[in-house]
Structure formats: C-alpha cells, structure tokens
Design an enzyme around this catalytic site. Sequence first.
Site, PDB file in Angstrom:
ATOM      1  N   TYR A 244       0.857  -1.191   0.000  1.00 56.33           N
ATOM      2  CA  TYR A 244       0.000   0.000   0.000  1.00 56.33           C
ATOM      3  C   TYR A 244       0.898   1.247   0.000  1.00 56.33           C
ATOM      4  O   TYR A 244       1.755   1.405   0.867  1.00 56.33           O
ATOM      5  CB  TYR A 244      -0.889  -0.041   1.243  1.00 56.33           C
ATOM      6  CG  TYR A 244      -2.002   0.985   1.334  1.00 56.33           C
ATOM      7  CD1 TYR A 244      -2.182   1.988   0.390  1.00 56.33           C
ATOM      8  CD2 TYR A 244      -2.902   0.950   2.398  1.00 56.33           C
ATOM      9  CE1 TYR A 244      -3.209   2.913   0.491  1.00 56.33           C
ATOM     10  CE2 TYR A 244      -3.942   1.873   2.508  1.00 56.33           C
ATOM     11  CZ  TYR A 244      -4.075   2.848   1.558  1.00 56.33           C
ATOM     12  OH  TYR A 244      -5.096   3.781   1.659  1.00 56.33           O
ATOM     13  N   CYS A 245       0.706   2.127  -0.990  1.00 52.30           N
ATOM     14  CA  CYS A 245       1.402   3.417  -1.064  1.00 52.30           C
ATOM     15  C   CYS A 245       2.924   3.197  -1.139  1.00 52.30           C
ATOM     16  O   CYS A 245       3.410   2.463  -1.995  1.00 52.30           O
ATOM     17  CB  CYS A 245       0.989   4.284   0.112  1.00 52.30           C
ATOM     18  SG  CYS A 245       1.543   6.009  -0.018  1.00 52.30           S
ATOM     19  N   ILE A 246       3.698   3.805  -0.252  1.00 57.43           N
ATOM     20  CA  ILE A 246       5.151   3.656  -0.303  1.00 57.43           C
ATOM     21  C   ILE A 246       5.556   2.199  -0.102  1.00 57.43           C
ATOM     22  O   ILE A 246       6.591   1.748  -0.629  1.00 57.43           O
ATOM     23  CB  ILE A 246       5.830   4.563   0.748  1.00 57.43           C
ATOM     24  CG1 ILE A 246       7.344   4.548   0.570  1.00 57.43           C
ATOM     25  CG2 ILE A 246       5.445   4.154   2.160  1.00 57.43           C
ATOM     26  CD1 ILE A 246       8.078   5.492   1.508  1.00 57.43           C
TER      27      ILE A 246
ATOM     28  N   GLY B 276       3.928  -0.248  -1.382  1.00 57.08           N
ATOM     29  CA  GLY B 276       3.764  -0.838  -2.708  1.00 57.08           C
ATOM     30  C   GLY B 276       4.955  -0.537  -3.601  1.00 57.08           C
ATOM     31  O   GLY B 276       5.402  -1.389  -4.384  1.00 57.08           O
TER      32      GLY B 276
ATOM     33  N   PHE C 148      -1.763  -1.165  -3.931  1.00 59.18           N
ATOM     34  CA  PHE C 148      -2.761  -0.150  -3.613  1.00 59.18           C
ATOM     35  C   PHE C 148      -2.126   1.235  -3.766  1.00 59.18           C
ATOM     36  O   PHE C 148      -1.116   1.540  -3.116  1.00 59.18           O
ATOM     37  CB  PHE C 148      -3.263  -0.291  -2.164  1.00 59.18           C
ATOM     38  CG  PHE C 148      -4.047  -1.538  -1.883  1.00 59.18           C
ATOM     39  CD1 PHE C 148      -4.571  -2.321  -2.892  1.00 59.18           C
ATOM     40  CD2 PHE C 148      -4.275  -1.950  -0.563  1.00 59.18           C
ATOM     41  CE1 PHE C 148      -5.292  -3.477  -2.616  1.00 59.18           C
ATOM     42  CE2 PHE C 148      -4.994  -3.090  -0.281  1.00 59.18           C
ATOM     43  CZ  PHE C 148      -5.497  -3.857  -1.304  1.00 59.18           C
TER      44      PHE C 148
END
Length: 714
Positions: free
Chosen positions: A451-453, A455, A479
């Site tokens: 998720y985010c960083i 990811g 994500f």
Amino acid sequence: MSDPKAAETPAPKAAAKPATRAKAAAKTPAKPAATTRRAPAKAAKPASSTGATKPATGPAKRATSAAKPATAAKPRAKAAAPEADQPQVAAHTPSEAAAPKPAEASKPTEAPAAKAAPAAEAPPPSEAAQLPLARKMAENIERIETLGHRLMTALADRQPGNPGVEAPGPDLYVTATNAFLKTLTEQPGKMMGTQVSFWGETLANYVRAQKSLAKGQLLAPEDDGPVDKRFANPLWQSHPFFNLIKTQYLTNARALRKAADSLDLPDEVARRRIDWLTAQIVDMMAPTNFLATNPDALERAVQTEGESLVKGLENLVRDVEQHGGEMIVSLADRRAFTVGDNIGTAPGTVVHRAPLFELIQYAPTTPQAHTLPLVIFPPWINKFYILDLKPQNSLIRWLVEQGQTLFVVSWKNPDASFSETGMEDYVTAYIEAMDKILELTGQSRLNTVGYCIAGTTLSLTLALLKQRGDRRVNSATLFTTLTDFSDQGEFTSFLQDDFVNGIDAEIRRHGMLPARLMSRTMSFLRANDLVWGPAIRSYMMGETPPAFDLLFWNGDATNLPGRMAMQYLRGLCQDNHFAGEGFDLLGHKLHVSDVTVPLCAVACESDHIAPWKDCWRGVSQMGSTDRTFILSQSGHVAGIVNPPTRKKYGHYLSEAGFDGGHQAWREGARFAEGSWWPHWGRWLAERSGPLRDARDPGEGLDPAPGRYVHERAG
C-alpha cells in the site's frame, strides 16, 4: 443574537424608580386599597430602603413588576423567614410580607421593619443580575492568564526554525520577480489594464456596500461561482459588512490568480510552484481565518459569553504543548480511541518480532482457508490499522472472512537510532517477513499486497527477487502505488532542491525525518480541509476535536529513518531511477520492468497523493503479462477502505489494456456499482490455492495489534 450588555442596561433604571416613588408615598397619606394592600407611608420608608420590595404606591401592575427580586436575593429572603414571629409572613410573597395589611395599619410598624433588616444585605436587582456574569468574567480572566503563561512556556520550547522547510528558496522569488519585470517591460498595457480592472471592481464593491448600509437592507449580488462552504453562514449574504468583506476577498483572490497566470515563467516546474504558493496565500488570507471577520465565531462568542474563545485558547495551548512548540492543529480527539481497545481490534497474534517490524497473523474465522498465505505490507508513513479501523470497514476482517490465511506487517516507529536505516533494510525486512511466513505455513509460495510507499518498496523487492531467480511470490497487489515519478504532480513544490535540501538539514539535525514535518507537508496539500478549517473550529469556535477514527489514524503519524527518507526523495522521487536508468540496491540495478509476477493494481480517481494516471503509467511499464487495473472512486484512503456493505463508491474496470495510454484505458472502462473488494477477492482467490483446514496462529509473542503500533512519534 442579543448583546448581553444590552440586556443588562435597563436594570439600574428600574431599580431607581422605587426610591422616587417612596418619597412621594412619604408625603401622601396612605389610602387602603384591597387590591394592593398599601401600607402607611411610615412603613413604606424602611421597606423601600432595602431595594428588595415594591413601594406601596402605584398601580397593581407596577407592584407586580417591581416585586420580582433578583435570583441572588431569594436565599436571603428565605433565610429571614424563620426569624419572623408572625406566621402569615411565610405565606406571602416578599413584597406582601414587607407591607402590613390595612387592618394592621394602626399597629406599630417598627418591629416588623426591624425584623426585615436581614433582607437589607441583599444587593439591588441590577447588582444581583450582574454577579454571575462578573464572577464568570473573573474566572475567564484567571483562566486566560494561566493559559497565557502555559502558551509562552510551550512556545519557548520550539526548536529554531529551518528556513529550508519553512518557505520556498530564494530562487523561486528571483524567478517570479524576473517574470514580473519582463511582463511589465514587454506588456505594460496588460499590467495597467489588470490594475484598473482590480481597482474598478474594488470601488464597485465599496459603493454597493455603502448603498446597502444607507437603505438598511442588502440585495446580495448574484454569485454564479462554485459553492464555498466557508461562506455558508447567511450573514455573508445578508449583512452589508460581511458581504463586503467576502466580495472583496473574492476580488482579491481573482486578482492574485490572474497576476500569477500572467507571468511568463521559464518552465512547467516554476508554473506549478507559483500556482501552489499563490493558492496558499489566497487560502491563508480568507476572512474566515480571522475572528473579527468570521460571523460564525462571533456569534458563538456572544452565545457563550466568551466561553468559546477561552476554550479555543485551551485547545491552542494543548496543541502547542503536544507538538513541542509547533502550532499543529489536532484533527481528532486523541482521548477517544485506544488502539487495540476500540480501534484496530481484529483478533490475531504477533508471531515474529524484528528490530524493524512485527509480523501478525490474524485468527481465522472460517473452518478452512486457502493454502497460499497472504501478507500485507502497509506504509510506514502511517500505521497499519487504517485497514482495521472498526469491524464494519476492516479490510483485515473481510479478507479473513474470505478464507485468506492473512499476515500483516506492523512497522517500528523509528527514532534517531535508526538514522542509518535505508531502503535496503526495508527490502531485507520484506524478504525476512516472507521467509517467516513460508516457514510457519509450510508453503513455498505466497501472495503479497503493498500500500502506497510500501507498494513502491514491494515493487523494488519483486524486481530484486526476479534478478535473483527467487520465485516465492505468486502474485502481487498494489494499492495506490507510484513507481514512475516522472510527473511529480501536487508534490512538485516539495520535491525541488530547496525543500529537499531543507529536509536533508532536518535529518542531519534529528537523525530522522520528524513526523510533524511529514504531517504538515501532507496537510498543506489540502489546507482548507486539514489546516484552516480545523483551526477555525478548534481555536475560534472552541470545539473539541471530533472523535473520528480516520482523522485519529491520520494524526498518529510516524518518523522516517533519515537514510531511507533521502534515498526515497533523491533516488526515486527526484531522479526517477526505478523507471529510468535503474535504482541501485543491494548490489543490483533494479528496474520497473523487472516486475513480472501476476499483478493487480488499485488506484483512486481523486487521489492527490498518488494520482491514478501516474499509478497506471508505472504499471504499464511492468514486465508482467497478467495485469489487472482497478480504478476506485474517491481518494487515497476512502477509495481503498471501501467495504461492500457501504455501497458508497463504485469502481471502473477496462479491457483496453496498457498500450494506448491512461486516457484510452479510462474511455474504454465500464462502471461497476459498489466496492471493488469483491472483484479483487475473486481475482485473489483464483491465485490462492485450494482450501484446507485453517491455521491457528496460537499464542505467539503478543496478541494483535502488537507493541510497535503503540509507539507514538515524539
């Protein structure tokens, strides 16, 4: 709303009337009257001198009006009643008790008057009415004095500011000045026309307000612009003063934007920076941000007799104390939630702990679960319980209910001792977590989510495993993940050398990137919603921050290790090495095209942190032949935490592929109502292996949510 002072002014005049009438009564012989029971003049004098009773003369209506004692005088009248030796005194109102009946007029009146003497201690009605307000004012003054001392003490603890992270560097001002001088030299008529237009509109605003004031009514000008919730109070339209303030503010805002747009700037980066800075100035100077021009705050102050302003000062002092002298407004009531108690409560077990992370397995809720385990790597900029705020919107609970053997990483909140922890350490932690999961489950492969960083880092890990020939990852889900930073979007102002150099200086001073700096940076991307609006409600309106789980999580920020932060900012965000020449890590040069596992990417339509078109562009460069892209409605968090039960935000799916650009994909997409979770759940189930008896995580090291999640940034 009525002014409290205006409500108090009639009281002294009303109190003055009994004394005047008492003098008249003393000169005029008393006449018995059945309706008012007027006493002889001699009896009236002592009674009137107390100021607590109505004189004998005057109509019955006046007697009734003057007989209303102040609230503060009632206890004294009751206290005097037991001393009276005449039983009927207790049965009458205070005014009747002070005046003898006509039949008793011939009796000496000195004794009753003497027994009524204790009532003389009660203040006149006007003074009694002012006592509660005076006491309240004294209390508030004392509170303000105490709060003022606390505020000064807290501000004294503030560390010296770093100009590099407080404002743009001098190069931006030089660029703007040169562009202004160039426009002034080459197009003086354009500059003059802009000024004439501005002053003409300003004069028209003033004349319209003057006419409205002269007529005593306002016909608000037509406003066909977008609805601005800051000006929802009807006084912005109906009151000449506030309407002039609002109209002139909007005029000023248009003039500033027009002046910025007219500058001939050298490149797109300078244009984005000037536009961002102009927007910050416009938002900061809104009349709602100042007490004297905010009708909501003024009305609340009048309604509460100033209590709202004192509470606002209390909120301000609390925030400054909590943030080490920095004025950072609290978005949520920190006392309303406790992680593991009423937020982040999904049952599970910490099955592994390392210096950088804890590994949690969540307890199964179905008899059988899929063979291949699933691990979620959440971002370490915030904490993992965004995926488990409450049972109704918990992605963690939902995945367990779908029969997934679920593991989640909870990251350490680093301090200065982690200053040399870098991206290579996080990638190593990913691999360590995978090793432990495969060991516990007896499997050779697993599915992953980033998720985010996290990811972005998962993509780096997948590229590294590809180059090493390691096939442990069966599939990956990303994500709101950026892997191509060629378009810096709304972060352009924060990713230039002046600001990044300022961050570098902060890291050298603290050994880490402090959470407060990260929070402030993110907040100013949506200043009206995350800075000015909350500040108005907390400091001007005196409201307690809301008990909102999402905002509580947003305020529970984390520090970033110094080395990791600079690697991310320089190597990925500024230089874009992962999508370009390659990102050096652990002896390998990693490229986004090295990501070849089956892939599902979820982006959000109105995400301002990871814009969906930039997420799409990174996925389009990955080497996987099995790629699915889902576009959810809403933003960076609400678009992901979007449970099927809410049916609030829909999503888009497309068969257009990745060859024609993001716009072609969007034009070929179909809209689906409701959450994307079920669609992704089916995609994941197809890649999770057959069902078998669910694995019980046992007691482990600690119950979920573990220890690291409770560590708050200093």
